[in-house]
Design an enzyme around this catalytic site. Structure first.
Site, short mmCIF file in Angstrom:
data_model
loop_
_atom_site.label_atom_id
_atom_site.label_comp_id
_atom_site.label_asym_id
_atom_site.label_seq_id
_atom_site.Cartn_x
_atom_site.Cartn_y
_atom_site.Cartn_z
N ARG A 73 60.00 50.04 44.55
CA ARG A 73 59.15 48.88 44.23
C ARG A 73 58.46 48.26 45.43
NH1 ARG A 73 62.35 45.96 39.22
NH2 ARG A 73 63.18 47.89 38.37
N HIS A 92 64.55 63.75 31.29
CA HIS A 92 64.84 62.60 32.15
C HIS A 92 66.33 62.27 32.09
CE1 HIS A 92 64.24 59.08 34.51
NE2 HIS A 92 62.93 59.02 34.33
N ALA A 128 65.42 54.12 32.06
CA ALA A 128 66.12 55.41 32.04
C ALA A 128 67.53 55.29 32.60
CB ALA A 128 65.31 56.44 32.82
N SER A 129 67.68 54.55 33.68
CA SER A 129 69.00 54.48 34.31
C SER A 129 70.00 53.77 33.43
CB SER A 129 68.90 53.79 35.67
OG SER A 129 68.49 52.44 35.50
N GLU A 134 55.85 55.76 36.86
CA GLU A 134 57.27 55.37 36.76
C GLU A 134 57.40 53.87 37.05
OE1 GLU A 134 61.38 57.27 38.73
OE2 GLU A 134 59.46 57.46 39.73
N HIS A 179 54.36 57.63 32.13
CA HIS A 179 55.74 57.42 32.55
C HIS A 179 55.97 55.97 32.99
CE1 HIS A 179 59.31 59.13 35.19
NE2 HIS A 179 59.69 58.19 34.36
N TYR A 214 67.88 62.22 39.83
CA TYR A 214 66.60 62.39 39.13
C TYR A 214 65.88 63.65 39.62
CZ TYR A 214 66.47 57.62 37.05
OH TYR A 214 66.72 56.49 36.32
N HIS A 254 58.79 52.63 32.23
CA HIS A 254 60.05 52.20 31.62
C HIS A 254 60.09 50.68 31.54
CE1 HIS A 254 61.74 56.22 31.89
NE2 HIS A 254 61.53 56.27 33.19
#
Lengths: 340, 340
Positions: A289, A177, A71-72, A283, A6, A193, A8
């Site tokens: 972060r 997702h 994803a966003s 992710e 996972h 999510y 992105h």
């Protein structure tokens, strides 16, 4: 080998996101000029990856990341089908370039050109293109292309079946997702999510999808949403609904990743969910972060939490590698072709 | 003393639910006769309680239950405001009769006459009636009266403030509790309830509600939805949003119950959430009524899970009694007036 299922591309070169803004602006005002997708150099892609994902992967000790567009930013609720098709193609092509520049580290997972109210069959061609032409090994399926309004049918509805048939034919799993939320009740990464993960699992309990598709496979990200924490509730609800036990009813086909950002959560996940159903994921670089002031480590350095588990090395090997190779057979084939 | 902060009258005499059906039928077809609320005898109420909640309370060893109308039947999305006002009043009056018949065991928590798009200020009169005339000690506040469409504003929106002012004035907390779902994506007890808990918590993180209302208190049921399992995510998101630490930002005002139906979930809850923020609750007789084949015990016998925790007796006393008396001062006053 350590496979992160996972990741992105949240650090794509600026021109990519700028194009999206221009594309959306033109949708709102068709008198604006049609934007050209920018020239993005290999150097720009290399730099964006080396300074971020690759640096962190090396620091944290992973080997391979299943890599998909941010994803966003899929934002299937923006614009219309044509806009989604165009944007999706550019996003997937950019992922393909990353996988070509770093063939040992990144393996592609595609975004789909979904749009609210548009048949999911319209996403089949892009899935085929990504898998058959670009070498991708899976896809991200949005259970709510309306972006937090949940205006479409549940995942067990027959309207999804044409896509599931293609997934089975290509032997690729989907990560369930969602994208960003345009419902102001739902913060994207903090509510939408997690809710989507929980919702999808309960839809699978209510339905009998895997009786129709015994080889269909889904990864539910973010540690399965609320599901492991409420595992007793889900076992009890399945029982009240006269469904088979979850192990037979759902868990032959559904897998959870390890995107749970603290040790107690990971401990719970491994305590209640069978080891065969857990895939390592971070992710990363993603939703959270920062550094946890309680540990001094990054929240999303989920490998540390698994390393700390008092479980046998063989169990960890399943989570880090074996399960991903089983759930994503095209990943396994690709790695095998590299002699790995 | 053991106080269960989360019980619903899910076993009300048949005539009560039949009235609701007739009331809704007349809303759909106003040519039908206006139904009369049935005569329900004290004996019928006694029987419905003694055979169910009271029997289970005695078997499981609780003393007092905060008792409210069946949550899934609030159905604020059905009909209109007048229908909701009428139904809510009957529901709360029935709870009041239970608390009068069993004054040592049941203490009232009220349903509110919410309706989609109707100002929450219209629920103030019923809150005042229940608290000041009927002796209730709290309320259930539905964050989504649209029943799974999430069409209203988040809980931090100023449109909720008139109601919060009244809650503070009366010194009563609210349990954040949705009702049934009319969105076919969301199973009520398996998705909508849990999602709402998670959503409310994230709304509180995003906003600054408790800066405006330092004495406002919410209980988030079902163990806080997904929140404890993803506690690292929420701590990390608050940090990214430059909010104070959760302990200061939210957890002075927000409490979780223990409606988590297996030992690993309860263990996690107590591991990550401060003991002052946990209130004993079972949601009994509620969402999951069966026996766990893995333990041979009822899923919702949550007291067993707490009994099994290796924590000091003083900590358990807070969860079973002290925290509830602090969060619900009118409960404390009522118990004190009974010499308890």
């Amino acid at each position: 080998m350590i496979i992160d299922c996972h990741g992105h591309y949240t650090t794509a070169p600026e021109g990519h996101d700028l194009f999206r803004e221009l594309q959306k602006a033109r949708f709102r005002d068709p008198s604006k000029p049609r934007p050209d997708y920018p020239q993005i150099s290999d150097e720009a892609i290399r730099a964006s990856i080396e300074a971020n994902q690759l640096r962190l992967i090396r620091e944290r000790g992973a080997d391979v990341t299943l890599f998909s567009p941010r994803a966003s930013a899929m934002a299937h609720h923006e614009g219309d089908e044509a806009l989604s098709q165009e944007w999706t193609r550019f996003c997937n092509d950019l992922i393909h370039r990353v996988t070509t520049l770093f063939p040992e580290t990144f393996v592609g997972v595609c975004q789909l050109p979904q749009a609210p109210g548009v048949p999911i069959a319209h996403s089949i061609a892009e899935l085929e293109r990504c898998v058959l032409e670009l070498g991708f090994v899976g896809c991200n399926l949005n259970p709510d292309p309306s972006g937090g309004h949940w205006a479409g049918p549940p995942l067990t509805d027959r309207s999804w079946y044409p896509f599931y048939e293609k997934m089975v034919e290509l032997d690729v799993p989907a990560m369930v997702h969602v994208s960003g939320s345009c419902n102001h009740n739902f913060h994207a990464t903090g509510a939408h999510y997690i809710n989507a993960d929980t919702t999808a699992f309960m839809q699978f309990i209510e339905g009998d999808l895997f009786a129709d598709f015994p080889n269909l496979r889904f990864v539910i990200p973010h540690g399965g949403g609320a599901v492991p924490y409420h595992w007793g509730r889900y076992r009890g609800l399945a029982d009240m609904m006269k469904k088979p036990r979850l192990r037979e009813h759902v868990m032959r086909n559904v897998f959870f990743d390890t995107c749970v950002y603290h040790q107690p959560g990971i401990d719970l996940l491994f305590r209640v969910i069978d080891i065969e159903n857990i895939l390592f994921g971070s992710e990363m670089v993603g939703a959270v972060r920062g550094v946890d002031p309680e540990t001094g480590q990054f929240f999303d350095d989920t490998k540390r939490y698994i390393d700390a588990l008092p479980i046998p090395a063989e169990a960890k090997a399943k989570v880090f590698e074996g399960n991903a190779r089983r759930v994503y057979p095209r990943l396994d084939a690709r790695l095998a072709s590299q002699g790995r």
